[in-house]
Write a protein that holds these residues in place. Structure first.
Motif, PDB file in Angstrom:
ATOM      1  N   TYR A 210       0.829  -1.196   0.000  1.00 17.29           N
ATOM      2  CA  TYR A 210       0.000   0.000   0.000  1.00 17.29           C
ATOM      3  C   TYR A 210       0.869   1.254   0.000  1.00 17.29           C
TER       4      TYR A 210
ATOM      5  N   ILE B  77       0.200   5.323   1.373  1.00 15.02           N
ATOM      6  CA  ILE B  77      -0.711   6.291   1.965  1.00 15.02           C
ATOM      7  C   ILE B  77      -0.217   7.690   1.632  1.00 15.02           C
ATOM      8  N   ARG B  78      -1.170   8.600   1.392  1.00 16.87           N
ATOM      9  CA  ARG B  78      -0.831   9.982   1.067  1.00 16.87           C
ATOM     10  C   ARG B  78      -1.459  10.898   2.098  1.00 16.87           C
TER      11      ARG B  78
ATOM     12  N   LYS C  12       4.056  10.944   1.583  1.00 19.99           N
ATOM     13  CA  LYS C  12       3.673   9.570   1.246  1.00 19.99           C
ATOM     14  C   LYS C  12       4.549   8.566   1.985  1.00 19.99           C
TER      15      LYS C  12
ATOM     16  N   GLU D 283      -8.439  -2.986   5.184  1.00 15.17           N
ATOM     17  CA  GLU D 283      -8.680  -1.851   4.305  1.00 15.17           C
ATOM     18  C   GLU D 283      -9.767  -0.930   4.851  1.00 15.17           C
TER      19      GLU D 283
ATOM     20  N   LEU E 213      -7.757   1.216   7.064  1.00 12.20           N
ATOM     21  CA  LEU E 213      -7.065   2.247   6.299  1.00 12.20           C
ATOM     22  C   LEU E 213      -8.021   3.366   5.886  1.00 12.20           C
TER      23      LEU E 213
ATOM     24  N   GLY F 221      -8.204   6.117   8.298  1.00 10.80           N
ATOM     25  CA  GLY F 221      -7.114   7.082   8.317  1.00 10.80           C
ATOM     26  C   GLY F 221      -7.495   8.444   7.770  1.00 10.80           C
ATOM     27  N   ARG F 222      -8.569   8.527   7.021  1.00  9.61           N
ATOM     28  CA  ARG F 222      -9.070   9.814   6.538  1.00  9.61           C
ATOM     29  C   ARG F 222      -9.570  10.674   7.700  1.00  9.61           C
TER      30      ARG F 222
ATOM     31  N   GLY G 281      -5.464   9.927  11.920  1.00  6.53           N
ATOM     32  CA  GLY G 281      -4.250   9.546  11.217  1.00  6.53           C
ATOM     33  C   GLY G 281      -3.194   8.900  12.092  1.00  6.53           C
TER      34      GLY G 281
ATOM     35  N   PHE H  24      -4.803  10.614   6.360  1.00  8.31           N
ATOM     36  CA  PHE H  24      -4.332  10.145   5.053  1.00  8.31           C
ATOM     37  C   PHE H  24      -5.416   9.401   4.297  1.00  8.31           C
TER      38      PHE H  24
ATOM     39  N   TRP I 225      -5.435   6.240   0.982  1.00  8.77           N
ATOM     40  CA  TRP I 225      -4.536   5.148   0.618  1.00  8.77           C
ATOM     41  C   TRP I 225      -4.865   4.582  -0.754  1.00  8.77           C
TER      42      TRP I 225
ATOM     43  N   GLY J 257      -9.869   3.921  -0.739  1.00 12.05           N
ATOM     44  CA  GLY J 257      -9.316   5.132  -0.154  1.00 12.05           C
ATOM     45  C   GLY J 257      -8.732   6.108  -1.151  1.00 12.05           C
TER      46      GLY J 257
END
Length: 224
Positions: A9, A11-12, A152, A177, A180, A183-184, A187, A199, A201, A220
């Protein structure tokens, strides 16, 4: 032979991420010893030898001054996310299950921006903290190194297949997932309950492994 499954993965970051390693030698020794295996304590101590200001939380750095976070930061995130999603995902005793069945690689998770390693923080963020003591409430200042978005991190998750019980569902890729996705909203890194380190993903498919910036997306996907 042990059966394992792996997915990669990226993540940004949607918001700045703050360093979470205590810079003070005495504090960081206690912090690191609570997180890392004893055999790896010196490795983590060495990654903080550059620090001059001992009153802040910082990012670890390697010998080339590249900023990174440790693998257990993401394991801690999965524990918190699966706990928050317990009603939806039906996974009980999630902390122990993450320790047993989810593994993150590599150990050092480097921060990148525009395809390049990040070698310095963008700023130092200070904020007031309220606390209570025997003498009453007081306010102190806390400071952390900050890397602004977009940042990232690319990593691999290894999942050991596990079974459900009468009370709990297993940890699956769908649960990972979903975590993940969380994470929005919450974080990684220091002061994440104030919105830092959030983040989105992408899953990196095999055919795009060498081009994580253009990886196929799943739930994501960042909003462009």
């Amino acid at each position: 032979m042990l059966e394992v499954e792996k997915r990669k993965y990226v993540i940004r970051g949607l918001t700045p991420i703050l360093g979470s390693m205590p810079a003070s030698p005495a504090i960081r020794t206690r912090y690191i010893s609570s997180k890392a295996p004893a055999s790896e304590l010196q490795d983590e101590e060495d990654s903080l030898d550059f620090v001059e200001d001992k009153g802040i939380t910082v990012f670890s750095r390697d010998g080339d001054n590249r900023l990174f976070v440790w693998d257990y930061v993401l394991k801690g995130f999965f524990k918190a996310a699966l706990n928050a999603l317990r009603t939806q995902e039906g996974i009980l005793m999630e902390r122990g299950k993450v320790d047993k069945y989810i593994f993150i690689a590599p150990r050092r998770l480097f921060l990148r921006r525009n395809g390049e390693y990040i070698i310095d923080e963008d700023e130092q963020l200070e904020r007031p903290l309220r606390a209570r003591s025997a003498r009453g409430e007081y306010t102190a200042l806390a400071a952390s190194e900050a890397v602004n978005d977009p940042w990232k991190i690319t990593f691999e998750v290894t999942l050991i297949p596990n079974s459900s019980t009468q009370r709990s569902k297993p940890i699956t890729w769908e649960a990972i997932e979903a975590a993940l996705d969380y994470g929005r909203y919450l974080g990684i890194g220091q002061w994440r309950n104030a919105g830092y380190g959030r983040f989105v993903w992408k899953r990196i498919e095999e055919q795009t492994e060498n081009a994580p910036e253009d990886a196929d997306t799943s739930r994501g996907q960042p909003d462009d």
